[in-house]
Design a protein around this motif. Structure first.
Motif, short mmCIF file in Angstrom:
data_model
loop_
_atom_site.label_atom_id
_atom_site.label_comp_id
_atom_site.label_asym_id
_atom_site.label_seq_id
_atom_site.Cartn_x
_atom_site.Cartn_y
_atom_site.Cartn_z
N LEU A 530 -5.66 -11.84 -6.06
CA LEU A 530 -5.95 -11.32 -4.73
C LEU A 530 -4.74 -10.61 -4.14
O LEU A 530 -3.63 -11.14 -4.15
N ASP A 531 -4.96 -9.42 -3.64
CA ASP A 531 -3.89 -8.64 -3.00
C ASP A 531 -3.91 -8.93 -1.50
O ASP A 531 -4.78 -8.44 -0.77
N LEU A 532 -2.96 -9.72 -1.02
CA LEU A 532 -2.94 -10.17 0.37
C LEU A 532 -2.26 -9.21 1.32
O LEU A 532 -2.49 -9.26 2.53
N GLU A 533 -1.44 -8.32 0.81
CA GLU A 533 -0.57 -7.53 1.68
C GLU A 533 -1.32 -6.74 2.75
O GLU A 533 -0.98 -6.84 3.94
N PRO A 534 -2.36 -5.95 2.42
CA PRO A 534 -3.07 -5.22 3.47
C PRO A 534 -3.72 -6.15 4.51
O PRO A 534 -3.78 -5.81 5.69
N VAL A 535 -4.21 -7.29 4.06
CA VAL A 535 -4.85 -8.23 4.98
C VAL A 535 -3.82 -8.83 5.93
O VAL A 535 -4.04 -8.93 7.15
N CYS A 536 -2.69 -9.23 5.39
CA CYS A 536 -1.63 -9.79 6.24
C CYS A 536 -1.17 -8.75 7.28
O CYS A 536 -0.99 -9.07 8.46
N ARG A 537 -1.03 -7.53 6.83
CA ARG A 537 -0.57 -6.46 7.72
C ARG A 537 -1.60 -6.20 8.82
O ARG A 537 -1.25 -6.00 9.99
#
Length: 615
Positions: A530-537
Motif C-alpha cells: 500500500l502506498d500511503l504517501e498521497p493519503v497521508c498528505r
C-alpha cells in the motif's frame, strides 16, 4: 406442469406415479428457471434421483449432504418450498443452494465443491458417538471428484466402517468403466432385483447359522476373486466401499429399488449412477455447459431474454490473448471455469498453453508455481471465493520462492444472486497477508489491459488483479499503474477507493461540490503493498477521511490506512470506513446488496456529508 403445493406422499406412490411426477417436475423446473434464472442443466439431470431419494429416505431426519448444491431445486420443491420457488436467488427469497437456516431438510451449506463426503462422514461419526439412528447420504458429482478433498474424504470414509451412502452422479466422466461383454453382463446381473434379494437373504441366514459367518467370509472371498478376474477392480472397493453400479440415474424405478437395498447395507456404500445433464430439455441436453447457470430465457427457443454485454472477464481474456501472442512463455490455467473467467478464446488460440485442472484450486496454484520455477509465466484465472482454497499454496509454493505467478481474481466483491458462498469479499484481506504479493484493482476494462501487461512484464514475484463480475461502470478511463494517485484535488474531505467503487465515488464527489464541499479523491491502483504517501498528505490537509470498498471490514484497506495514518502521526477529525460489514452478505442483485451494505452512491454521499460536517 405441477402445482408445487400438490406434492404427493412419496412413500406411498407407485413406480408409475413416480415417473409421472418426474415428468411434471422437469417441466415445472424449466418454466420456473426461465423466469428466475439459476442452475438449470444440473437440476434437470437429477430429477429421478431426487424423487427416488425422497421415496426411500426421510430428509427431515436422515442427512442428505449435497456437493456444491446447485442441483437442489427438486429437493426444495419436494420439501414443501415449491410455493416460494418464484423467489429463487432473489433478495429475501429462496436460496439457490441448500441452506440449513431455510429448512430442516437442508442438512448442510453447499456452495463449493468436493467436501460432501468429508461432511457426511463427520455426521455419521457423530451419529455413532451419540448413539442415534438415522441415515447419512452424500451426493457428489464427477466434476467434484476432480478436487483432492473428495479423495481424502473417500479414503477415510471407506476405512471407517461407518454406515454411509455415497452417491456418485456421473454425467460426463467415465469412472471405473466396465469393459467387454462379460463385464457388462455381470454388472447387469449384480443389479437385478432377484440377485439383490438373494444376496441380502443369504447374508442374513449365514449370520445366524452355526459357522455361517465363517462360511460366508470364505464364499465372499471366492466370489470377489472371480469377479476381479472378470471385472476391472473398482478403486472404491479398494477404499473399503461396497460398490454398486454403474446404473441408469434417470430411471426412478431402478434407483428406488437400489436405494432401498443400499439403505440396509452395514458400512460404507458407493452407488455410481450415470445421468444426462439437462435431460428432458433439448437445448440443455445439447449444450449442458451453456445451460449450467442461466439468466432468464425463452422456454421455446432457449435464448436468453437479455443478452449479456461486455464483461471484466472478457476484457481480461482478450488482454491475455494479446500478451500471449508476444510471449510464448505465457500460459493460462483455469479450475473448471474456462468460460466464466474469459479464457475460451485463449484456449482456441493457444491450446497447448491452456490448462483446465478441474475443480482443484490448490493444485492449480501449486502447478503454476512449478511452471514459474521452470521459466513459464503462468496466469491463473479464478473466482475470488474459490481462490480461498489455494491460500496455503500461495504462501508455501509461490511466495516462499518469490515466484512470478499472475492471478486473475475474478468475481471480486459482491456477485449477486449466488449469495454468501460466492461473494468475493475476502481476497483483499488474505492476499495482503502473503509476503511479496502485489495486488492491483482495475476500475475499467482499459485498466485491466494496462495492469495485466504491467503484471506480466514488469512485476517480479506473485501478482494479482482483482476485478468484479459483469461490466464496467461509468468510468472508462485508464489511470495507469501508479500505486495511488489524487484524481481530484480539494480540502473538505479525503475520499479513498479503488476498483468497481471508483465511479460511485466520482459521483459522490460531484454532489459534494454542489453542496459546497471540495473533496479530494484518491484512487488506489495497487492495494498491496500500500502506498500511503498521497493519503497521508491529503488527510493532513483535510483532516477527514472516507474509505469505500466492497470487502469485509476485517482486513480492509481502510483499516490499514487508519493504522498507517496513526503510525505516521497524522491526526483525524472524522473517519468513516464503508465496507460490507462484519457479517456474511445474503443473496440479491448487486444493486440491492450495495444499498444493504451502504455502498451505493446515495449511502456514500450521506456518509461523506456526515464526515465533512463532523466537528
Amino acid at each position: 406442469m405441477i402445482e408445487f403445493d400438490e406434492i404427493p406422499d412419496l412413500k406411498t406412490i407407485t413406480d408409475g406415479e413416480a415417473e409421472a411426477l418426474c415428468a411434471r417436475l422437469r417441466s415445472s423446473v424449466v418454466d420456473m428457471v426461465s423466469r428466475t434464472g439459476g442452475h438449470l442443466a444440473s437440476n434437470l439431470g437429477v430429477v429421478e434421483l431426487t424423487v427416488a431419494l425422497h421415496r426411500v429416505f426421510d430428509t427431515g431426519r436422515d442427512r442428505l449432504v449435497f456437493d456444491v448444491g446447485h442441483q437442489c431445486y427438486i429437493h426444495k420443491i419436494l420439501t414443501r418450498r415449491g410455493s416460494a420457488m418464484d423467489t429463487l436467488r432473489s433478495f429475501g427469497g429462496i436460496s439457490g443452494f441448500p441452506k440449513p437456516k431455510e429448512s430442516v431438510h437442508d442438512a448442510f451449506i453447499a456452495g463449493h465443491a468436493s467436501n460432501s463426503v468429508s461432511v457426511a462422514l463427520g455426521m455419521a461419526r457423530a451419529r455413532t458417538l451419540l448413539g442415534e439412528d438415522y441415515h447419512v447420504i452424500a451426493l457428489i458429482g464427477d466434476g467434484a471428484l476432480t478436487g483432492g478433498l473428495a479423495y481424502e474424504g473417500l479414503s477415510n470414509a471407506g476405512l471407517s466402517r461407518e454406515p454411509l451412502l455415497v452417491i456418485l452422479n456421473d454425467n460426463g466422466m467415465s469412472i471405473t468403466k466396465n469393459v467387454g461383454g462379460v463385464a457388462q453382463h455381470l454388472a447387469h446381473q449384480r443389479l437385478k432385483p432377484q440377485y439383490l434379494r438373494f444376496k441380502k437373504g443369504y447374508r442374513k441366514v449365514m449370520s445366524v447359522l452355526p459357522g455361517g459367518k465363517t462360511f460366508y467370509r470364505v464364499t465372499h472371498k471366492v466370489k470377489t476373486a472371480v469377479k476381479e478376474t472378470l471385472l476391472p477392480c473398482s478403486m472404491f472397493e479398494d477404499m473399503g466401499f461396497t460398490y454398486l453400479g454403474p446404473v441408469d440415474g434417470n430411471d426412478v424405478r431402478g434407483l428406488t429399488r437400489l436405494l432401498r437395498y443400499a439403505k440396509d447395507i452395514s458400512g460404507p456404500v458407493l452407488l455410481h449412477i450415470r445421468t444426462v445433464k439437462g435431460k428432458g430439455y433439448p437445448p440443455a441436453e445439447q449444450n449442458p455447459d451453456a445451460y449450467h447457470g442461466v439468466s432468464k430465457f425463452c422456454v421455446q427457443t432457449g435464448a436468453p431474454l437479455h443478452a449479456s454485454g461486455p464483461s471484466y472477464s472478457g476484457a481480461f481474456g482478450a488482454a491475455l490473448c494479446e500478451l500471449a501472442e508476444k510471449d510464448r512463455r505465457v500460459c493460462a490455467i483455469t479450475a473448471a471455469m474456462r468460460d466464466g473467467t474469459g479464457l475460451k478464446q485463449f484456449e482456441a488460440q493457444f491450446p497447448e498453453r491452456f490448462f483446465d485442472v478441474g475443480i482443484s484450486e490448490g493444485h492449480a496454484v501449486a502447478m503454476a508455481a512449478g511452471m514459474a520455477k521452470q521459466g513459464c509465466v503462468p496466469v491463473f484465472a479464478v473466482y475470488s471465493s474459490f481462490l480461498q482454497r489455494g491460500y496455503d499454496m500461495l504462501i508455501h509454493d509461490v511466495a516462499l520462492l518469490g515466484l512470478h505467478v499472475v492471478f486473475g481474481v475474478d468475481r471480486a466483491g459482491l456477485v449477486g444472486e449466488d449469495g454468501e458462498t460466492h461473494h468475493g469479499l475476502f481476497d483483499v484481506a488474505y492476499l495482503s497477508t502473503v509476503p511479496g504479493m502485489n495486488l492491483y484493482a482495475p476500475s475499467s476494462f482499459a485498466e485491466v489491459g494496462t495492469m495485466l501487461r504491467h503484471a506480466l512484464q514488469e512485476v517480479k514475484g506473485p501478482v494479482a488483479l482483482r476485478y468484479p463480475r459483469g461490466g464496467e461502470g461509468s468510468y472508462h478511463g485508464d489511470a495507469g499503474t501508479t500505486p495511488s494517485l489524487i484524481t481530484k484535488e480539494g480540502q473538505g474531505v479525503t475520499l479513498v477507493t479503488y476498483g468497481a467503487t471508483y465511479p460511485d465515488i466520482l459521483a459522490v464527489a460531484e454532489r459534494l461540490e454542489e453542496a459546497g464541499c471540495q473533496p479530494e479523491v484518491i484512487k488506489l491502483n495497487r492495494l498491496c503493498p500500500l502506498d500511503l504517501e498521497p493519503v497521508c498528505r491529503s488527510v493532513a490537509k483535510t483532516g477527514r477521511l472516507l474509505v469505500a470498498e466492497e470487502v469485509m471490514a476485517m482486513g480492509s484497506i481502510g483499516e490499514k490506512l487508519c493504522a498507517g495514518l496513526a503510525e505516521a502521526g497524522v491526526p483525524l477529525k472524522a473517519v468513516r470506513l464503508c465496507t460490507t460489514g462484519r457479517d456474511f452478505v445474503p443473496q440479491g442483485t448487486v444493486d440491492q446488496l450495495r444499498r444493504l451494505c451502504g455502498l451505493d452512491s446515495e449511502s456514500l454521499y450521506r456518509a461523506a456529508m456526515e464526515v465533512w460536517k463532523h466537528e
